[in-house]
Design a protein around this motif. Sequence first.
Motif, PDB file in Angstrom:
ATOM      1  N   ASN A 289     -20.824 -13.873   5.293  1.00 49.57           N
ATOM      2  CA  ASN A 289     -20.246 -15.167   5.654  1.00 49.57           C
ATOM      3  C   ASN A 289     -21.383 -16.154   5.907  1.00 49.57           C
ATOM      4  O   ASN A 289     -21.353 -16.932   6.850  1.00 49.57           O
ATOM      5  CB  ASN A 289     -19.356 -15.040   6.898  1.00 49.57           C
ATOM      6  CG  ASN A 289     -20.155 -14.617   8.127  1.00 49.57           C
ATOM      7  OD1 ASN A 289     -21.251 -14.072   8.015  1.00 49.57           O
ATOM      8  ND2 ASN A 289     -19.628 -14.860   9.299  1.00 49.57           N
TER       9      ASN A 289
ATOM     10  N   ASP B 287     -18.281 -18.383  10.047  1.00 52.41           N
ATOM     11  CA  ASP B 287     -17.009 -18.290   9.314  1.00 52.41           C
ATOM     12  C   ASP B 287     -16.374 -19.665   9.140  1.00 52.41           C
ATOM     13  O   ASP B 287     -15.923 -20.015   8.048  1.00 52.41           O
ATOM     14  CB  ASP B 287     -16.017 -17.372  10.043  1.00 52.41           C
ATOM     15  CG  ASP B 287     -16.399 -15.909   9.966  1.00 52.41           C
ATOM     16  OD1 ASP B 287     -17.042 -15.509   8.980  1.00 52.41           O
ATOM     17  OD2 ASP B 287     -16.041 -15.159  10.905  1.00 52.41           O
ATOM     18  N   GLU B 288     -16.352 -20.450  10.209  1.00 58.98           N
ATOM     19  CA  GLU B 288     -15.769 -21.795  10.145  1.00 58.98           C
ATOM     20  C   GLU B 288     -16.584 -22.698   9.225  1.00 58.98           C
ATOM     21  O   GLU B 288     -16.028 -23.477   8.455  1.00 58.98           O
ATOM     22  CB  GLU B 288     -15.694 -22.409  11.547  1.00 58.98           C
ATOM     23  CG  GLU B 288     -14.729 -21.701  12.475  1.00 58.98           C
ATOM     24  CD  GLU B 288     -14.891 -22.121  13.925  1.00 58.98           C
ATOM     25  OE1 GLU B 288     -13.867 -22.130  14.636  1.00 58.98           O
ATOM     26  OE2 GLU B 288     -16.030 -22.424  14.353  1.00 58.98           O
ATOM     27  N   CYS B 289     -17.890 -22.568   9.315  1.00 56.65           N
ATOM     28  CA  CYS B 289     -18.781 -23.361   8.460  1.00 56.65           C
ATOM     29  C   CYS B 289     -18.515 -23.047   6.988  1.00 56.65           C
ATOM     30  O   CYS B 289     -18.384 -23.961   6.167  1.00 56.65           O
ATOM     31  CB  CYS B 289     -20.222 -23.066   8.838  1.00 56.65           C
ATOM     32  SG  CYS B 289     -21.450 -23.970   7.902  1.00 56.65           S
TER      33      CYS B 289
ATOM     34  N   LEU C 207     -19.768 -25.320  14.574  1.00 60.16           N
ATOM     35  CA  LEU C 207     -18.942 -24.290  13.969  1.00 60.16           C
ATOM     36  C   LEU C 207     -19.684 -22.960  13.899  1.00 60.16           C
ATOM     37  O   LEU C 207     -20.896 -22.942  13.723  1.00 60.16           O
ATOM     38  CB  LEU C 207     -18.560 -24.692  12.546  1.00 60.16           C
ATOM     39  CG  LEU C 207     -17.867 -26.036  12.345  1.00 60.16           C
ATOM     40  CD1 LEU C 207     -17.677 -26.311  10.862  1.00 60.16           C
ATOM     41  CD2 LEU C 207     -16.533 -26.060  13.051  1.00 60.16           C
ATOM     42  N   ASN C 208     -18.936 -21.859  14.004  1.00 58.46           N
ATOM     43  CA  ASN C 208     -19.565 -20.572  13.742  1.00 58.46           C
ATOM     44  C   ASN C 208     -19.686 -20.411  12.226  1.00 58.46           C
ATOM     45  O   ASN C 208     -19.200 -21.241  11.460  1.00 58.46           O
ATOM     46  CB  ASN C 208     -18.796 -19.431  14.411  1.00 58.46           C
ATOM     47  CG  ASN C 208     -17.411 -19.214  13.839  1.00 58.46           C
ATOM     48  OD1 ASN C 208     -17.184 -19.343  12.631  1.00 58.46           O
ATOM     49  ND2 ASN C 208     -16.461 -18.874  14.701  1.00 58.46           N
TER      50      ASN C 208
ATOM     51  N   GLN D 159     -15.784 -21.823   5.669  1.00 56.59           N
ATOM     52  CA  GLN D 159     -14.467 -22.316   5.266  1.00 56.59           C
ATOM     53  C   GLN D 159     -14.497 -23.819   5.045  1.00 56.59           C
ATOM     54  O   GLN D 159     -13.891 -24.342   4.108  1.00 56.59           O
ATOM     55  CB  GLN D 159     -13.393 -21.945   6.303  1.00 56.59           C
ATOM     56  CG  GLN D 159     -11.983 -22.232   5.820  1.00 56.59           C
ATOM     57  CD  GLN D 159     -11.664 -21.529   4.505  1.00 56.59           C
ATOM     58  OE1 GLN D 159     -11.767 -20.310   4.401  1.00 56.59           O
ATOM     59  NE2 GLN D 159     -11.296 -22.287   3.474  1.00 56.59           N
ATOM     60  N   TYR D 160     -15.220 -24.537   5.881  1.00 61.20           N
ATOM     61  CA  TYR D 160     -15.358 -25.982   5.732  1.00 61.20           C
ATOM     62  C   TYR D 160     -16.011 -26.319   4.385  1.00 61.20           C
ATOM     63  O   TYR D 160     -15.559 -27.210   3.662  1.00 61.20           O
ATOM     64  CB  TYR D 160     -16.191 -26.513   6.900  1.00 61.20           C
ATOM     65  CG  TYR D 160     -16.065 -27.983   7.160  1.00 61.20           C
ATOM     66  CD1 TYR D 160     -14.980 -28.504   7.859  1.00 61.20           C
ATOM     67  CD2 TYR D 160     -17.040 -28.869   6.722  1.00 61.20           C
ATOM     68  CE1 TYR D 160     -14.873 -29.856   8.111  1.00 61.20           C
ATOM     69  CE2 TYR D 160     -16.949 -30.223   6.963  1.00 61.20           C
ATOM     70  CZ  TYR D 160     -15.851 -30.710   7.661  1.00 61.20           C
ATOM     71  OH  TYR D 160     -15.756 -32.053   7.902  1.00 61.20           O
TER      72      TYR D 160
ATOM     73  N   ASP E  93     -13.634 -25.541   1.510  1.00 58.32           N
ATOM     74  CA  ASP E  93     -12.654 -26.635   1.396  1.00 58.32           C
ATOM     75  C   ASP E  93     -13.272 -27.852   0.705  1.00 58.32           C
ATOM     76  O   ASP E  93     -12.636 -28.481  -0.145  1.00 58.32           O
ATOM     77  CB  ASP E  93     -12.112 -27.025   2.771  1.00 58.32           C
ATOM     78  CG  ASP E  93     -11.252 -25.945   3.407  1.00 58.32           C
ATOM     79  OD1 ASP E  93     -10.825 -25.004   2.698  1.00 58.32           O
ATOM     80  OD2 ASP E  93     -11.018 -26.034   4.632  1.00 58.32           O
TER      81      ASP E  93
END
Length: 169
Positions: free
Chosen positions: A50, A6-8, A3-4, A10-11, A14
């Motif tokens: 981020n 940002d995705e990391c 993951l980049n 968000q994960y 969550d």
Amino acid sequence: MDLNEDECCQYLIDAFAGIFPGLKITGGAEEPFYVAPKENTGAIIYFRSNYPRSLLHEISHYCLAGDRRRSIDDFGFWYSPCGRTVEEQSRFEIAEARPQGLEKAMCEIVGLKFSPSLDDFSGRPPSEDFLKNLEVAYREMMTSPPPTAGKVLCGLKKYGDANGRLMLV
């Protein structure tokens, strides 16, 4: 999972939403900050840019702050910016060893590389005492964490794969 950042983030957000449903976590801040809950709003953690490590570090402070400090903006902590005196840096290292020990444990669970942070760009290396205290705190978090820290570590493992690891990057 590759993951980049940002995705990391968000994960992780969550995952923490399942652990702390009343806590809002928001990235993109120039500086981290904790807003204590008010009458009609819940608590908010702002983490730097981020950066997944900033998110984990701020969650560490939340976990270790206790109920009284969680009722105060920024947990009632002081902050001296980069350019600290040797004495100020020493106080910083004393205050930071335990949160960074928890951060190291979370990094291990989610598969992020951990390195101690002095929040100091003077070029001074971390003191031996700081590194020793960080390791003592890390071992505590891995064997007998305080209740909220234990809840986070257990929650992150449950949120992960069959091996209990998120493996974000």
